[in-house]
Each structure stands twice: as C-alpha cells, then as structure tokens.
Design a protein around this motif. Structure first.
Motif, PDB file in Angstrom:
ATOM      1  N   LEU A 185       0.975  -1.421   0.272  1.00  8.48           N
ATOM      2  CA  LEU A 185       0.021  -0.162   0.118  1.00  8.48           C
ATOM      3  C   LEU A 185       0.491   1.298  -0.432  1.00  8.48           C
ATOM      4  O   LEU A 185       0.530   2.285   0.423  1.00  8.48           O
ATOM      5  CB  LEU A 185      -1.437  -0.031   1.065  1.00  8.48           C
ATOM      6  N   GLU A 186       2.292   1.092  -0.771  1.00  5.11           N
ATOM      7  CA  GLU A 186       2.615   1.657  -0.696  1.00  5.11           C
ATOM      8  C   GLU A 186       2.264   3.866  -1.396  1.00  5.11           C
ATOM      9  O   GLU A 186       2.996   4.635  -0.373  1.00  5.11           O
ATOM     10  CB  GLU A 186       4.254   1.773  -1.841  1.00  5.11           C
ATOM     11  N   ASP A 187       1.141   3.176  -2.800  1.00  3.57           N
ATOM     12  CA  ASP A 187       1.164   4.420  -2.817  1.00  3.57           C
ATOM     13  C   ASP A 187       0.490   5.421  -1.409  1.00  3.57           C
ATOM     14  O   ASP A 187       0.364   6.508  -1.964  1.00  3.57           O
ATOM     15  CB  ASP A 187      -0.616   4.737  -3.999  1.00  3.57           C
ATOM     16  N   ARG A 188      -0.174   4.884  -0.687  1.00  6.37           N
ATOM     17  CA  ARG A 188      -1.432   5.448   0.384  1.00  6.37           C
ATOM     18  C   ARG A 188      -0.256   6.009   1.209  1.00  6.37           C
ATOM     19  O   ARG A 188      -0.418   6.991   2.212  1.00  6.37           O
ATOM     20  CB  ARG A 188      -1.949   4.480   1.736  1.00  6.37           C
ATOM     21  N   LEU A 189       1.132   5.629   1.278  1.00  3.85           N
ATOM     22  CA  LEU A 189       2.349   5.562   2.541  1.00  3.85           C
ATOM     23  C   LEU A 189       2.975   6.803   2.090  1.00  3.85           C
ATOM     24  O   LEU A 189       3.552   8.133   2.165  1.00  3.85           O
ATOM     25  CB  LEU A 189       3.351   4.813   2.402  1.00  3.85           C
ATOM     26  N   ARG A 190       2.782   7.121   0.417  1.00  8.46           N
ATOM     27  CA  ARG A 190       3.675   8.036  -0.371  1.00  8.46           C
ATOM     28  C   ARG A 190       3.473   9.307  -0.282  1.00  8.46           C
ATOM     29  O   ARG A 190       4.258  10.395   0.239  1.00  8.46           O
ATOM     30  CB  ARG A 190       3.395   8.415  -1.662  1.00  8.46           C
ATOM     31  N   PRO A 191       2.041   9.927   0.296  1.00  2.10           N
ATOM     32  CA  PRO A 191       1.791  10.865   1.006  1.00  2.10           C
ATOM     33  C   PRO A 191       2.249  11.767   1.811  1.00  2.10           C
ATOM     34  O   PRO A 191       2.571  12.887   2.280  1.00  2.10           O
ATOM     35  CB  PRO A 191       0.330  11.560   0.228  1.00  2.10           C
ATOM     36  N   VAL A 192       1.811  10.870   2.700  1.00  2.00           N
ATOM     37  CA  VAL A 192       1.912  10.811   3.894  1.00  2.00           C
ATOM     38  C   VAL A 192       3.333  10.948   5.024  1.00  2.00           C
ATOM     39  O   VAL A 192       3.716  11.844   5.528  1.00  2.00           O
ATOM     40  CB  VAL A 192       2.026   9.718   5.094  1.00  2.00           C
ATOM     41  N   LEU A 193       4.297  10.355   4.045  1.00  2.90           N
ATOM     42  CA  LEU A 193       6.216  10.764   4.135  1.00  2.90           C
ATOM     43  C   LEU A 193       6.341  10.950   3.195  1.00  2.90           C
ATOM     44  O   LEU A 193       7.862  11.946   3.346  1.00  2.90           O
ATOM     45  CB  LEU A 193       6.932   9.121   4.100  1.00  2.90           C
ATOM     46  N   LYS A 194       6.276  11.723   2.236  1.00  3.27           N
ATOM     47  CA  LYS A 194       5.662  12.917   1.535  1.00  3.27           C
ATOM     48  C   LYS A 194       7.444  12.818   1.203  1.00  3.27           C
ATOM     49  O   LYS A 194       8.617  13.452   0.451  1.00  3.27           O
ATOM     50  CB  LYS A 194       6.749  14.274   1.583  1.00  3.27           C
ATOM     51  N   LEU A 195       6.944  11.317   0.043  1.00  2.00           N
ATOM     52  CA  LEU A 195       8.265  10.394  -0.959  1.00  2.00           C
ATOM     53  C   LEU A 195       8.673  11.519  -2.263  1.00  2.00           C
ATOM     54  O   LEU A 195       7.374  11.634  -2.565  1.00  2.00           O
ATOM     55  CB  LEU A 195       7.579   9.003  -1.219  1.00  2.00           C
ATOM     56  N   ASP A 196      10.082  10.630  -2.785  1.00  2.00           N
ATOM     57  CA  ASP A 196       9.982  11.493  -4.510  1.00  2.00           C
ATOM     58  C   ASP A 196       9.243  10.444  -5.069  1.00  2.00           C
ATOM     59  O   ASP A 196       8.868   9.544  -4.604  1.00  2.00           O
ATOM     60  CB  ASP A 196      11.392  11.359  -4.562  1.00  2.00           C
ATOM     61  N   ASP A 197       9.401  10.973  -5.901  1.00  2.00           N
ATOM     62  CA  ASP A 197       8.886  10.039  -7.555  1.00  2.00           C
ATOM     63  C   ASP A 197       9.590   8.980  -7.524  1.00  2.00           C
ATOM     64  O   ASP A 197       9.009   7.995  -7.780  1.00  2.00           O
ATOM     65  CB  ASP A 197       8.459  10.620  -8.467  1.00  2.00           C
ATOM     66  N   ASN A 198      11.072   8.388  -7.282  1.00  6.59           N
ATOM     67  CA  ASN A 198      11.806   7.867  -7.359  1.00  6.59           C
ATOM     68  C   ASN A 198      12.261   6.697  -6.250  1.00  6.59           C
ATOM     69  O   ASN A 198      12.738   5.732  -6.027  1.00  6.59           O
ATOM     70  CB  ASN A 198      12.966   7.668  -7.885  1.00  6.59           C
ATOM     71  N   ASP A 199      11.238   6.963  -5.583  1.00  5.06           N
ATOM     72  CA  ASP A 199      11.410   6.305  -4.171  1.00  5.06           C
ATOM     73  C   ASP A 199      10.062   5.165  -3.345  1.00  5.06           C
ATOM     74  O   ASP A 199       8.834   5.667  -4.237  1.00  5.06           O
ATOM     75  CB  ASP A 199      10.758   7.266  -2.497  1.00  5.06           C
ATOM     76  N   ALA A 200      10.537   4.042  -2.907  1.00  5.68           N
ATOM     77  CA  ALA A 200      10.157   2.935  -3.053  1.00  5.68           C
ATOM     78  C   ALA A 200       9.954   2.605  -1.586  1.00  5.68           C
ATOM     79  O   ALA A 200      10.595   3.007  -0.652  1.00  5.68           O
ATOM     80  CB  ALA A 200      10.738   1.799  -3.512  1.00  5.68           C
ATOM     81  N   VAL A 201       9.009   1.840  -0.630  1.00  6.04           N
ATOM     82  CA  VAL A 201       9.416   1.784   0.521  1.00  6.04           C
ATOM     83  C   VAL A 201       9.896   0.129   0.374  1.00  6.04           C
ATOM     84  O   VAL A 201       9.084  -0.542  -0.128  1.00  6.04           O
ATOM     85  CB  VAL A 201       7.629   1.676   0.793  1.00  6.04           C
ATOM     86  N   ALA A 202      10.930   0.253   0.896  1.00 10.74           N
ATOM     87  CA  ALA A 202      10.964  -0.580   1.239  1.00 10.74           C
ATOM     88  C   ALA A 202      11.251  -1.841   2.572  1.00 10.74           C
ATOM     89  O   ALA A 202      11.419  -3.215   2.353  1.00 10.74           O
ATOM     90  CB  ALA A 202      12.651  -1.026   1.120  1.00 10.74           C
ATOM     91  N   ALA A 203      11.119  -1.006   3.716  1.00  7.51           N
ATOM     92  CA  ALA A 203      10.470  -2.153   4.927  1.00  7.51           C
ATOM     93  C   ALA A 203      10.153  -0.908   6.252  1.00  7.51           C
ATOM     94  O   ALA A 203      10.480   0.447   5.990  1.00  7.51           O
ATOM     95  CB  ALA A 203      11.863  -2.982   5.297  1.00  7.51           C
ATOM     96  N   MET A 204       9.612  -1.462   7.257  1.00  8.19           N
ATOM     97  CA  MET A 204       9.543  -0.805   7.688  1.00  8.19           C
ATOM     98  C   MET A 204       9.980  -2.082   9.051  1.00  8.19           C
ATOM     99  O   MET A 204       9.267  -2.645   9.321  1.00  8.19           O
ATOM    100  CB  MET A 204       7.774  -0.465   8.835  1.00  8.19           C
ATOM    101  N   VAL A 205      10.863  -1.089  10.085  1.00  2.00           N
ATOM    102  CA  VAL A 205      11.840  -1.821  10.991  1.00  2.00           C
ATOM    103  C   VAL A 205      10.939  -0.790  12.590  1.00  2.00           C
ATOM    104  O   VAL A 205      10.904  -0.231  12.298  1.00  2.00           O
ATOM    105  CB  VAL A 205      12.938  -0.857  11.407  1.00  2.00           C
ATOM    106  N   VAL A 206      10.546  -2.188  13.037  1.00  6.02           N
ATOM    107  CA  VAL A 206      10.160  -2.079  14.236  1.00  6.02           C
ATOM    108  C   VAL A 206      10.804  -2.251  16.038  1.00  6.02           C
ATOM    109  O   VAL A 206      11.380  -3.242  15.319  1.00  6.02           O
ATOM    110  CB  VAL A 206       8.601  -2.864  14.487  1.00  6.02           C
TER     111      VAL A 206
END
Ligand SMILES: Cc1cc2nc3c(=O)[nH]c(=O)nc-3n(C[C@H](O)[C@H](O)[C@H](O)COP(=O)(O)O)c2cc1C
Length: 243
Positions: A185-206
C-alpha cells in the motif's frame, strides 16, 4: 520443512549473534532514544550495496498522527497477508495464479474477524520505534531488470542495511523485526511520508527493548538447501571424505 538449529553459541560472537537474531514483536515500555537510534544507524550504514551507492533513506516516525496512519495502512495490508495464509498460500508469491489471488481475497474477511486487538499489527502505532526505510530506485543496479521473470536483485542493495539495523539494535540490547507487508500500500504512504517519485518503501523496521527473546530459532539445516554442482546434486555434507 524447518528443523531446530544446532547448539546455540555465545551470542556475543558474530556467529553466535547470527544464530540468535530472531524476530522480536513484543516490547517493554522503555523509550528508544534518538541517541540510541543514531548509534544503531551509525553501525548499520556500513552495509554493502551495489556500487556502494547506499540508496537507502530512513524516516523515523515520531509524530503520533503519522504513526497512526502508517499503522492503519500496515493493518490493512496485514489482513491481506493473513487472507493468503488462511487460503493456504505463500502470501504474494510472484508465481501466484489468478485463482490464488481470488482465494486469498475470499478469506480476507476471516482475517479481519480473527484480528486480535492486542496483536502486533493492531498495536503497531504504540511500538517504541518505527523506522520507514525507503530506497531511491534510480540508484539501484537491478541486474535482473530485463528478465521476463519477477525482478528482485535491486532489493539486495537495501535489505543488508535493514538487517544491519536489526543486528546493531540487538548489539545494544534492543530487538525488533523487519516488516514489508505495508509496501503493497505504498501509494497510501507516499503522501504521508512526502516521498519523491523515485522513492519506494523497502521496509518498516520496528524496534524496542524485548519483553522476551526466542531462545532457539527454527531454520533449515545446510544440507537441505545446498547441493553440489547442480540444483539436484548431492547435498553438501560437513564430513564428506572426498573433500
Ligand atoms: C523480507 C522480510 C519481510 C518480513 N515481513 C514481515 C512483516 O511484514 N511483518 C512481520 O510481522 N514480520 C515480517 N518479517 C519477519 C519474519 O516473519 C521472520 O523473520 C520469520 O518468520 C522468522 O521468524 P523468527 O526469527 O522468529 O524465527 C519479515 C522478514 C523478512 C526477512
């Protein structure tokens, strides 16, 4: 498929640590300070990456609203994942058929019904430390990019770093887990995290201080995944008289 591991070694040695680095999903209330996170990342940054381009970025989630949004996204993706498990599938296998996808979708409602309010996914927003690891896709040497199959080599330039974060955390008495379900669901995280176009979410580390650690990890023995010369060759044995 899995066998118990052999003897545990001293976890203060590198080999011992490798054998004792299990996922931790339950944490004490102890705070993980910025200084501790800095020290962990300061060790983890020595991870290898293709061409040493170090394509990762880390976003430490402190803001409660950010955390809630990310945790909600994670939970939604987690239900998708559990739907697959309930359908008897390897979740999101690249080889899945249309029928597999349908079967997983049909079980999603059951996954939601089984949701445990005290579970890891359900309480994620309260975890001591949440680190979103993103990767700049323009910096990846994805050498399998042009093959007709699913491409995965690019991940090898970020996941050693992610694993280093977990090992460096463990060296300081913390524990944690790499999570990836929310990437779907990266597209939902994209605006929340203000990601650049070339950024992808690789992982969330807890990360956090463990309530308990698993004493013994369950992993396949070497002979079960290592063969000589071909995929179906004889297993690599530790005491082969000819070698
Ligand atoms: C690529 C990868 C993705 C993972 N994604 C998740 C995840 O989204 N959520 C989660 O709770 N654990 C996740 N894990 C943790 C695995 O479930 C864990 O490493 C594995 O089950 C072994 O568990 P153990 O160390 O307790 O034996 C992930 C691990 C890896 C390596």
């Amino acid at each position: 498929m899995n066998e118990p591991t052999g003897d545990l070694r001293d976890s203060t040695t590198l080999a011992g640590a490798l054998r004792a680095s299990g996922a931790v999903r339950e944490f004490t209330d102890d705070v993980v300070t910025d200084s501790t996170l800095y020290d962990i990342l300061d060790d983890a940054r020595f991870a290898p990456s293709g061409g040493n381009r170090q394509p990762w970025r880390v976003i430490v989630l402190r803001d409660p609203d950010q955390r809630r949004l990310v945790a909600e996204t994670y939970l939604e993706a987690w239900h998708d994942y559990v739907g697959h498990v309930l359908a008897g599938l390897v979740p999101f296998a690249p080889t899945a058929t249309a029928q597999d996808r349908l079967s997983a979708l049909e079980r999603r409602g059951d996954a939601v019904a089984k949701s445990d309010p005290r579970g890891f996914a359900e309480t994620l927003a309260d975890a001591p430390a949440l680190l979103l690891v993103t990767v700049d896709l323009s910096q990846l040497a994805a050498t399998d990019r042009d093959l007709p199959r699913y491409t995965f080599v690019g991940g090898a330039s970020v996941y050693p770093f992610v694993w280093n974060v977990l090992l460096a955390a463990q060296a300081r008495g913390l524990g944690g887990v790499m999570t990836t379900v929310a990437t779907r669901l990266e597209d939902r995280l994209r605006p929340v995290l203000k990601l650049d176009d070339n950024d992808a979410v690789a992982a969330m580390v807890v990360l956090g201080y463990p309530r308990r650690r698993v004493a013994r990890l369950t992993r396949r023995p070497v002979e079960r995944f290592t063969t000589l010369d071909t995929r179906n060759g004889p297993a690599l044995e530790p005491n082969n008289p000819s070698a």
